[in-house]
Design a protein around this motif. Structure first.
Motif, PDB file in Angstrom:
ATOM      1  N   ARG A 207       0.616  -1.149   0.057  1.00 22.74           N
ATOM      2  CA  ARG A 207       0.156   0.000  -0.017  1.00 22.74           C
ATOM      3  C   ARG A 207       0.766   1.165  -0.159  1.00 22.74           C
ATOM      4  O   ARG A 207       0.571   2.191  -0.665  1.00 22.74           O
ATOM      5  N   HIS A 208       1.781   1.339   0.665  1.00 25.43           N
ATOM      6  CA  HIS A 208       2.800   2.443   0.640  1.00 25.43           C
ATOM      7  C   HIS A 208       3.449   2.715  -0.607  1.00 25.43           C
ATOM      8  O   HIS A 208       3.955   3.733  -0.679  1.00 25.43           O
ATOM      9  N   ASP A 209       3.491   1.573  -1.717  1.00 23.38           N
ATOM     10  CA  ASP A 209       3.981   1.919  -3.004  1.00 23.38           C
ATOM     11  C   ASP A 209       2.999   2.152  -3.922  1.00 23.38           C
ATOM     12  O   ASP A 209       3.279   2.507  -5.059  1.00 23.38           O
ATOM     13  N   PHE A 210       1.756   2.435  -3.594  1.00 21.82           N
ATOM     14  CA  PHE A 210       0.768   2.646  -4.590  1.00 21.82           C
ATOM     15  C   PHE A 210       1.105   4.046  -5.243  1.00 21.82           C
ATOM     16  O   PHE A 210       0.726   3.804  -6.725  1.00 21.82           O
ATOM     17  N   ASN A 211       1.388   4.992  -4.913  1.00 23.24           N
ATOM     18  CA  ASN A 211       1.854   6.231  -5.494  1.00 23.24           C
ATOM     19  C   ASN A 211       2.640   5.969  -6.521  1.00 23.24           C
ATOM     20  O   ASN A 211       2.731   6.940  -7.664  1.00 23.24           O
ATOM     21  N   SER A 212       3.655   5.043  -6.531  1.00 25.18           N
ATOM     22  CA  SER A 212       4.560   4.833  -7.527  1.00 25.18           C
ATOM     23  C   SER A 212       4.034   4.188  -8.854  1.00 25.18           C
ATOM     24  O   SER A 212       4.618   3.971 -10.033  1.00 25.18           O
ATOM     25  N   TYR A 213       2.688   3.624  -8.723  1.00 23.80           N
ATOM     26  CA  TYR A 213       1.925   2.708 -10.109  1.00 23.80           C
ATOM     27  C   TYR A 213       0.904   3.985 -10.470  1.00 23.80           C
ATOM     28  O   TYR A 213       0.084   4.304  -9.702  1.00 23.80           O
ATOM     29  N   HIS A 214       0.815   3.916 -11.849  1.00 29.63           N
ATOM     30  CA  HIS A 214      -0.370   4.955 -12.013  1.00 29.63           C
ATOM     31  C   HIS A 214      -1.007   3.979 -12.840  1.00 29.63           C
ATOM     32  O   HIS A 214      -0.970   3.397 -14.115  1.00 29.63           O
ATOM     33  N   ILE A 215      -2.555   3.785 -12.579  1.00 32.59           N
ATOM     34  CA  ILE A 215      -3.434   3.094 -13.071  1.00 32.59           C
ATOM     35  C   ILE A 215      -3.957   3.843 -14.400  1.00 32.59           C
ATOM     36  O   ILE A 215      -4.929   4.761 -14.156  1.00 32.59           O
ATOM     37  N   VAL A 216      -3.558   3.418 -15.574  1.00 33.05           N
ATOM     38  CA  VAL A 216      -4.014   4.180 -16.736  1.00 33.05           C
ATOM     39  C   VAL A 216      -5.559   3.847 -16.992  1.00 33.05           C
ATOM     40  O   VAL A 216      -6.467   4.947 -17.189  1.00 33.05           O
ATOM     41  N   GLY A 217      -6.052   2.740 -16.666  1.00 29.68           N
ATOM     42  CA  GLY A 217      -7.382   2.487 -16.972  1.00 29.68           C
ATOM     43  C   GLY A 217      -7.426   0.852 -17.286  1.00 29.68           C
ATOM     44  O   GLY A 217      -6.612  -0.014 -17.136  1.00 29.68           O
ATOM     45  N   ASN A 218      -8.785   0.433 -17.076  1.00 28.82           N
ATOM     46  CA  ASN A 218      -9.208  -1.002 -17.271  1.00 28.82           C
ATOM     47  C   ASN A 218      -9.341  -1.416 -18.640  1.00 28.82           C
ATOM     48  O   ASN A 218      -9.878  -0.611 -19.529  1.00 28.82           O
ATOM     49  N   VAL A 219      -8.879  -2.778 -19.024  1.00 26.31           N
ATOM     50  CA  VAL A 219      -9.243  -3.212 -20.314  1.00 26.31           C
ATOM     51  C   VAL A 219     -10.820  -3.440 -20.310  1.00 26.31           C
ATOM     52  O   VAL A 219     -11.618  -4.272 -19.682  1.00 26.31           O
ATOM     53  N   VAL A 220     -11.528  -2.957 -21.472  1.00 30.27           N
ATOM     54  CA  VAL A 220     -12.940  -3.236 -21.650  1.00 30.27           C
ATOM     55  C   VAL A 220     -13.076  -3.983 -22.975  1.00 30.27           C
ATOM     56  O   VAL A 220     -14.162  -4.406 -23.037  1.00 30.27           O
ATOM     57  N   GLN A 221     -12.232  -4.152 -23.946  1.00 27.51           N
ATOM     58  CA  GLN A 221     -12.271  -4.696 -25.104  1.00 27.51           C
ATOM     59  C   GLN A 221     -11.054  -5.189 -25.622  1.00 27.51           C
ATOM     60  O   GLN A 221     -10.068  -4.529 -25.513  1.00 27.51           O
ATOM     61  N   ILE A 222     -11.021  -6.332 -25.961  1.00 24.51           N
ATOM     62  CA  ILE A 222      -9.784  -6.775 -26.523  1.00 24.51           C
ATOM     63  C   ILE A 222      -9.841  -7.178 -28.338  1.00 24.51           C
ATOM     64  O   ILE A 222     -10.725  -7.878 -28.716  1.00 24.51           O
ATOM     65  N   ILE A 223      -9.174  -6.444 -29.059  1.00 27.41           N
ATOM     66  CA  ILE A 223      -9.168  -6.607 -30.409  1.00 27.41           C
ATOM     67  C   ILE A 223      -8.048  -7.770 -31.200  1.00 27.41           C
ATOM     68  O   ILE A 223      -6.884  -7.521 -30.658  1.00 27.41           O
ATOM     69  N   LYS A 224      -8.520  -8.869 -31.632  1.00 27.10           N
ATOM     70  CA  LYS A 224      -7.480  -9.903 -31.840  1.00 27.10           C
ATOM     71  C   LYS A 224      -7.690  -9.900 -33.453  1.00 27.10           C
ATOM     72  O   LYS A 224      -8.584  -9.954 -34.067  1.00 27.10           O
ATOM     73  N   ASP A 225      -6.276 -10.410 -33.901  1.00 29.99           N
ATOM     74  CA  ASP A 225      -6.427 -10.945 -35.336  1.00 29.99           C
ATOM     75  C   ASP A 225      -6.663 -12.180 -35.271  1.00 29.99           C
ATOM     76  O   ASP A 225      -6.418 -12.946 -34.556  1.00 29.99           O
ATOM     77  N   LEU A 226      -7.232 -12.448 -36.500  1.00 26.19           N
ATOM     78  CA  LEU A 226      -7.835 -14.027 -36.773  1.00 26.19           C
ATOM     79  C   LEU A 226      -6.815 -14.764 -37.308  1.00 26.19           C
ATOM     80  O   LEU A 226      -6.749 -16.057 -37.731  1.00 26.19           O
ATOM     81  N   TYR A 227      -5.809 -14.234 -37.954  1.00 29.20           N
ATOM     82  CA  TYR A 227      -4.801 -14.870 -38.855  1.00 29.20           C
ATOM     83  C   TYR A 227      -3.546 -14.014 -38.475  1.00 29.20           C
ATOM     84  O   TYR A 227      -3.146 -13.213 -38.198  1.00 29.20           O
TER      85      TYR A 227
END
Length: 227
Positions: A207-227
């Motif tokens: 917890r005392h290291d939380f400020n060292s990590y910046h949460i940009v955001g959460n993944v809501v969609q994954i875009i994948k190549d099919l080949y």
């Protein structure tokens, strides 16, 4: 709405294909009783799917037109028109993956390198997911830390709206000059940043290291190549 109106207007299409035939002759042509045809013409009743198919076949019209008033190609064009009229938003690329002006001017990108263009999404999808286009970015994954769920060069749509961390969700995280995609596990002491790939070690964040990590955001969609 369109379906209900089409059903109500069936009697008009039936009258159209009857042309100058009498009710008696048309009923005989379709192997149905005169009462049934009269009820159809008055709008009192509507044909079953089976009888609809018989009338369409006997009168050489399409089943789709007789049921809806649209030919198959008309429905395709109508649906395409509705789709393309849905406003499109272009999701910007994560700032650290944007090309330099020199790179952008050359446009020399080959398969195997992350695309850098903005990513289009429909307003309808945003509304369905409850997302704000202005709070979204796209990040092109690097490496295979989160394989098989997320592979190298998969596109990730990231929601940067500030919110509480949810245990088990996947996040885009900045630490010093490192950017990573990890699943966050919440513990009593803080977080554990997990990778799906067993060869990648988990990162324990107190917890005392939380400020060292910046949460940009959460993944809501994954875009994948099919080949």
């Amino acid at each position: 709405m369109r379906t209900n109106k089409s059903v109500q207007n069936f009697k008009h299409r039936l009258a159209e294909i009857m042309q100058n035939n009498s009710i008696a002759s048309f009923a005989k042509k379709c192997d149905m009783s005169e009462t049934v045809i009269r009820d159809y013409l008055s709008g009192k009743t509507y044909p079953s799917l089976n009888r609809l198919a018989i009338i369409a076949e006997k009168c050489d019209v399409t089943y789709t037109w007789l049921a809806t008033g649209y030919n198959p190609q008309d429905i395709d064009l109508l649906e395409d028109s509705q789709n393309y009229n849905d406003p499109i938003y272009r999701i910007p690329v994560y700032s650290k993956q944007c090309p330099t002006p020199e790179e952008a001017s050359t446009q020399k990108y080959v398969r195997g390198t992350p695309p850098v263009m903005n990513y289009p999404v429909l307003a309808g999808w945003l509304g369905y997911r409850g997302l704000n286009a202005e709070k979204l970015i796209i990040y092109w994954a690097k490496g295979n830390m989160m394989a098989p769920d997320i592979k190298n060069n998969n596109g990730l749509i990231i929601d940067t709206t500030p919110k509480d961390i949810v245990d088990g969700n996947i996040y885009l995280i900045e630490y010093l000059d490192i950017t990573m995609v990890r699943r966050i596990q919440i513990t009593l002491e803080g977080w554990v940043l997990l990778a799906n790939n067993p060869q990648c070690e988990a990162i324990v964040v107190h917890r005392h290291d939380f400020n060292s990590y910046h949460i940009v955001g959460n993944v809501v969609q994954i875009i994948k190549d099919l080949y």
